[in-house]
Design a protein around this motif. Structure first.
Motif, PDB file in Angstrom:
ATOM      1  N   GLY A 647       0.821  -1.190   0.000  1.00 46.52           N
ATOM      2  CA  GLY A 647       0.000   0.000   0.000  1.00 46.52           C
ATOM      3  C   GLY A 647       0.861   1.249   0.000  1.00 46.52           C
ATOM      4  O   GLY A 647       1.938   1.280   0.613  1.00 46.52           O
ATOM      5  N   THR A 648       0.406   2.297  -0.698  1.00 46.99           N
ATOM      6  CA  THR A 648       1.177   3.549  -0.809  1.00 46.99           C
ATOM      7  C   THR A 648       0.276   4.747  -0.538  1.00 46.99           C
ATOM      8  O   THR A 648      -0.939   4.713  -0.783  1.00 46.99           O
ATOM      9  CB  THR A 648       1.799   3.694  -2.212  1.00 46.99           C
ATOM     10  N   TRP A 649       0.893   5.811  -0.045  1.00 42.14           N
ATOM     11  CA  TRP A 649       0.203   7.088   0.161  1.00 42.14           C
ATOM     12  C   TRP A 649       1.155   8.191  -0.263  1.00 42.14           C
ATOM     13  O   TRP A 649       2.223   8.370   0.320  1.00 42.14           O
ATOM     14  CB  TRP A 649      -0.201   7.246   1.618  1.00 42.14           C
ATOM     15  N   ASP A 650       0.781   8.925  -1.310  1.00 40.97           N
ATOM     16  CA  ASP A 650       1.625   9.982  -1.867  1.00 40.97           C
ATOM     17  C   ASP A 650       1.213  11.338  -1.304  1.00 40.97           C
ATOM     18  O   ASP A 650       0.025  11.695  -1.289  1.00 40.97           O
ATOM     19  CB  ASP A 650       1.513  10.009  -3.396  1.00 40.97           C
ATOM     20  N   LEU A 651       2.212  12.098  -0.868  1.00 38.63           N
ATOM     21  CA  LEU A 651       1.993  13.430  -0.324  1.00 38.63           C
ATOM     22  C   LEU A 651       2.811  14.439  -1.122  1.00 38.63           C
ATOM     23  O   LEU A 651       4.016  14.236  -1.334  1.00 38.63           O
ATOM     24  CB  LEU A 651       2.410  13.487   1.148  1.00 38.63           C
ATOM     25  N   ASN A 652       2.187  15.508  -1.580  1.00 40.53           N
ATOM     26  CA  ASN A 652       2.876  16.549  -2.331  1.00 40.53           C
ATOM     27  C   ASN A 652       3.359  17.631  -1.375  1.00 40.53           C
ATOM     28  O   ASN A 652       2.548  18.366  -0.787  1.00 40.53           O
ATOM     29  CB  ASN A 652       1.947  17.156  -3.385  1.00 40.53           C
ATOM     30  N   LEU A 653       4.669  17.748  -1.189  1.00 41.58           N
ATOM     31  CA  LEU A 653       5.224  18.794  -0.341  1.00 41.58           C
ATOM     32  C   LEU A 653       5.295  20.121  -1.075  1.00 41.58           C
ATOM     33  O   LEU A 653       5.165  21.187  -0.476  1.00 41.58           O
ATOM     34  CB  LEU A 653       6.614  18.388   0.146  1.00 41.58           C
ATOM     35  N   SER A 654       5.547  20.047  -2.390  1.00 49.19           N
ATOM     36  CA  SER A 654       5.591  21.231  -3.241  1.00 49.19           C
ATOM     37  C   SER A 654       5.399  20.761  -4.672  1.00 49.19           C
ATOM     38  O   SER A 654       5.162  19.577  -4.927  1.00 49.19           O
ATOM     39  CB  SER A 654       6.929  21.963  -3.083  1.00 49.19           C
ATOM     40  N   SER A 655       5.524  21.673  -5.591  1.00 49.26           N
ATOM     41  CA  SER A 655       5.348  21.289  -6.996  1.00 49.26           C
ATOM     42  C   SER A 655       6.445  20.354  -7.482  1.00 49.26           C
ATOM     43  O   SER A 655       6.273  19.634  -8.467  1.00 49.26           O
ATOM     44  CB  SER A 655       5.317  22.542  -7.878  1.00 49.26           C
ATOM     45  N   SER A 656       7.587  20.347  -6.781  1.00 48.61           N
ATOM     46  CA  SER A 656       8.718  19.531  -7.234  1.00 48.61           C
ATOM     47  C   SER A 656       9.144  18.458  -6.233  1.00 48.61           C
ATOM     48  O   SER A 656      10.060  17.697  -6.515  1.00 48.61           O
ATOM     49  CB  SER A 656       9.922  20.428  -7.550  1.00 48.61           C
ATOM     50  N   LYS A 657       8.491  18.419  -5.083  1.00 45.74           N
ATOM     51  CA  LYS A 657       8.890  17.446  -4.056  1.00 45.74           C
ATOM     52  C   LYS A 657       7.673  16.651  -3.594  1.00 45.74           C
ATOM     53  O   LYS A 657       6.635  17.227  -3.269  1.00 45.74           O
ATOM     54  CB  LYS A 657       9.540  18.140  -2.860  1.00 45.74           C
ATOM     55  N   GLN A 658       7.827  15.336  -3.606  1.00 42.86           N
ATOM     56  CA  GLN A 658       6.776  14.445  -3.149  1.00 42.86           C
ATOM     57  C   GLN A 658       7.359  13.424  -2.177  1.00 42.86           C
ATOM     58  O   GLN A 658       8.527  13.043  -2.276  1.00 42.86           O
ATOM     59  CB  GLN A 658       6.116  13.696  -4.323  1.00 42.86           C
ATOM     60  N   VAL A 659       6.517  12.987  -1.246  1.00 39.31           N
ATOM     61  CA  VAL A 659       6.885  11.929  -0.310  1.00 39.31           C
ATOM     62  C   VAL A 659       5.886  10.799  -0.463  1.00 39.31           C
ATOM     63  O   VAL A 659       4.672  11.032  -0.545  1.00 39.31           O
ATOM     64  CB  VAL A 659       6.898  12.441   1.142  1.00 39.31           C
ATOM     65  N   GLN A 660       6.403   9.586  -0.512  1.00 38.93           N
ATOM     66  CA  GLN A 660       5.534   8.409  -0.535  1.00 38.93           C
ATOM     67  C   GLN A 660       5.806   7.558   0.700  1.00 38.93           C
ATOM     68  O   GLN A 660       6.945   7.182   0.968  1.00 38.93           O
ATOM     69  CB  GLN A 660       5.773   7.562  -1.788  1.00 38.93           C
ATOM     70  N   LEU A 661       4.753   7.269   1.446  1.00 45.28           N
ATOM     71  CA  LEU A 661       4.818   6.323   2.549  1.00 45.28           C
ATOM     72  C   LEU A 661       4.281   4.994   2.048  1.00 45.28           C
ATOM     73  O   LEU A 661       3.249   4.955   1.363  1.00 45.28           O
ATOM     74  CB  LEU A 661       3.984   6.823   3.735  1.00 45.28           C
TER      75      LEU A 661
END
Length: 703
Positions: A647-661
């Protein structure tokens, strides 16, 4: 002829075209449609294109059975291993007896697999990972450094040298960089698992791009004495230094160590599946001898591509590797120093002057040279003692190839190719007695004739006849019994294949069906002596009949307005009817038995679910039926259903940075199964139990 091609290659230059396929999703519609129209809008799969046999073409008209694995499919499950992704392809089976210990078979069994790969030729871009001696250290590659994997199934020795199962090309990150990007990831899990990876891809300008990938992986393993420690660094560069001329450069360094726990008997497996190989009255245990593999390898290559005219191109690739290999085993301690160097070059001429009759041809060669120094010592509890044997084996293989293809009215493709292959081994035994010799497998012609015809724009049939050829590898000629076997003969056979592809006009699903028959002569079979050392014999004729079915479809078309935004299914079914022909070992007659280590049925399914809030779920299922573990067919493995979730959860920190848990579960059903069995095992030590239900979790930052 060879000198002429070599001279022309050095004077010219170009880049090879190969297997590159990508499946993308795009939406059809108009900016002016209303919300209801958008909701009913069909999302289509783009037509899949594959660069196979030197030319890019739609897969619908391809004459070979082929498939592509994308980086997204590799990352859909645990990124420490290729297994879930590669096992999703019909006709290919990958095993892992312990962390880091891979085995892979294409349309074949694992009855001969001293270093994991049977009857296949594997490339990294244009550079053969399969060395001059026929060994392929697939476990050196970090899965996260691979952009895509491209597979051609069935014998293709007419163009790619000795093989009888097929060809795999692994495309590294860095050669097709369209924008600056990078990622850092880390995950941990059961049994001491820890992995960190980072990747940087940069497009400096329109002419130059590069990537750097690094990884570290460790695990204590499920079983006693099955720990893994692996470090890799890879860099790839692509430079267009002039109009119509470019250079591609790749270097890989890998430092790998994994412990080998060894096989268990059925009673030992039932009592405690986490045991490693136990001591007997004649041999010590795996733990006492510190059994394991140490492999430090530098691998690299450079390709030059030149378009000499609008019709003629040229490719020249130089590649090589250096391997320091140690293997403390139950009965000895082996040191191997392996050096390999090679060249692959070809010219390609394409004529598209007539719209309804286009043709092309290619001609070239691939040649490899290997130098192998092998020393075996007594193993004194993980330390080398007295020298047992010392051998030098130098091998050389060359393939000259020619191909012509005609495309009529964009519906009927006809192609024919021919390879002239030569394999030779020179050996010098220095200990215990001095002996020199030569093993020459001679020259063998490997033709292929194939055709594909499109009845409509969405339905095509294909047929091919090709010759397979697989000479014994260095590890089979000089196996772990430390003797040089000069009696082994190459496997040869003719493959007959027909297939059907259906890709509807709306392209929201795709299916591929294949039926083949390969009658293999002089099949090479693994045997094990009383000390547990392996050796190989020819088993005569092996009759291989198979059926493969693949389907990919959107069960729910993508739509960002719903809770369930999309649901995609990929399913692959494999049926193997493999039987020995006339096959007898001493007084034991195994004729017409099922071929060892081949399951009759393998069925894999992958469900990819996208939910609102950028939540995703990937479910992987693998059913493998029972299979015989010895030539007598008296011992069978258990059938199993393996289910893996991520399972994945994508979070957009900014237009150029993303974090996936992300988090995952392996072996959800808690099956007691063996993912890699020992074949024809002495003392009935057949089983290498795989991990029970286990877990992992991690985080990845992309920028």
């Amino acid at each position: 002829m060879i000198k002429v091609i070599l001279l022309l290659s050095i004077l010219c230059a170009l880049r090879p075209a190969w297997v590159s396929a990508q499946t993308n999703i795009h939406e059809h519609g108009s900016d002016n449609v209303d919300e209801q129209a958008k909701e009913n809008e069909k999302v289509e799969l783009e037509s899949i294109e594959i660069i196979a046999h030197f030319d890019k073409q739609a897969i619908l008209g391809l004459t070979a059975s082929a498939q592509t694995i994308t980086a997204e499919q590799i990352e859909a499950q645990q990124t420490t291993t290729f297994l879930p992704a590669i096992n999703s392809i019909a006709g290919i089976r990958m095993e892992q007896r312990a962390p880091g210990s891979y085995r892979l078979a294409m349309r074949g069994s694992l009855i001969r697999s001293p270093f994991g790969i049977r009857n296949a030729k594997i490339y990294v871009d244009e550079f053969p990972l399969t060395d001059a001696g026929g060994n392929t250290y697939l476990n050196l590659i970090d899965p996260a450094s691979v952009a895509s994997i491209h597979v051609l199934k069935g014998p293709d020795g007419s163009l790619y040298g000795a093989n009888s199962g097929g060809v795999i090309r692994m495309q590294p990150k860095g050669f097709d960089v369209f924008q600056n990007q990078g990622s850092i990831s880390s995950n941990a899990g059961s049994y001491g698992l820890f992995q960190e990876q980072w990747s940087i891809q940069r497009r400096v300008n329109d002419d130059y791009a590069f990537s750097i990938d690094q990884s570290f992986t460790r695990s204590d393993g499920y079983r006693d004495h099955s720990a893994l420690n692996k470090k890799t660094v890879q860099t790839a560069h692509k430079w267009r230094y002039a109009n119509h001329k470019e250079i591609r450069f790749l270097v890989l360094y890998s430092d790998l160590h994994y412990q080998t726990p060894g096989g268990l008997t059925e009673s030992q497996r039932q009592a405690n599946p986490r045991l490693s190989r136990q001591a007997t009255a004649f041999t010590p245990s795996a733990i006492e001898q510190k059994a394991g593999i140490y492999n430090t390898t530098f691998f690299g290559g450079i390709t030059h591509e030149s378009h000499l005219s609008d019709k003629l191109t040229h490719s020249l690739s130089l590649f090589g590797s250096n391997t320091d290999f140690e293997n403390p085993f139950i009965t000895n301690y082996e040191f191997r120093k392996e050096k390999n160097a090679g060249l692959r070059t070809y010219f390609s001429y394409k004529n598209s002057n007539h719209q309804n009759a286009q043709w092309q041809m290619q001609w070239g060669l691939e040649t490899q040279k290997g130098w192998n120094n092998l020393e075996n010592y007594d193993n004194n509890q993980g330390r080398p003692a007295d020298l047992q044997t010392k051998d030098d084996l130098n091998n050389h293989q060359t393939s000259l190839f020619y191909r012509v293809m005609v495309d009529l009215y964009n519906r009927w493709t006809i192609e024919a190719s021919m390879g002239l292959n030569q394999v030779e081994i020179n050996y010098t035994s220095l200990k215990p007695i001095f002996e020199k010799g030569n093993i020459d497998f001679g020259n063998i012609l490997m033709p292929r004739v194939a055709s594909s015809f499109s009845f409509t724009d969405d339905l095509a049939i294909r047929a091919s006849v090709s010759k397979g050829y697989s000479p014994p590898t260095i590890a089979e000629v000089r196996s772990s019994d430390n003797t040089i076997n000069t009696e082994l003969e190459p496997e040869t056979g003719t493959n007959y294949e027909v297939g059907l592809r259906w890709e509807p006009i709306n392209k929201n699903w795709y299916t591929d069906l294949t039926v083949y028959q390969l009658d293999m002569d002089n099949g090479i079979v693994r045997q094990v002596n009383q000390a547990g050392a392996e050796y190989f014999v020819n088993a005569g004729e092996i009759k291989q009949k198979g059926f493969e079915a693949t389907i990919s479809a959107f069960l729910i078309s993508p739509n960002d307005e719903r809770l369930i935004q999309s649901l995609n299914l990929q399913s692959a079914l494999t049926y193997n009817h493999y039987r020995f022909g006339k096959y007898q070992v001493e007084d034991n007659d195994y004729s017409r038995n099922k071929v060892t280590a081949v399951p009759e049925w393998v069925w894999t399914n992958t469900l990819s679910l996208s939910l609102a809030k950028q939540v995703g779920l990937n479910i992987s299922h693998n059913y493998t039926s029972t299979m015989p573990l010895n030539d007598a067919n008296t011992v069978y493995s258990d059938a199993f259903h393996l289910i893996q979730l991520k399972g994945t959860w994508d979070l957009n920190l900014s237009s150029s940075k993303q974090v996936q848990l992300f988090t995952g579960i392996d072996n959800l059903l808690n099956e007691a199964y063996s993912l890699g069995n020992d074949i024809n095992a002495f003392g009935n030590r057949y089983f290498n139990p795989a991990a029970t239900r286990n877990y992992y979790a991690g985080v990845q930052m992309s920028f």
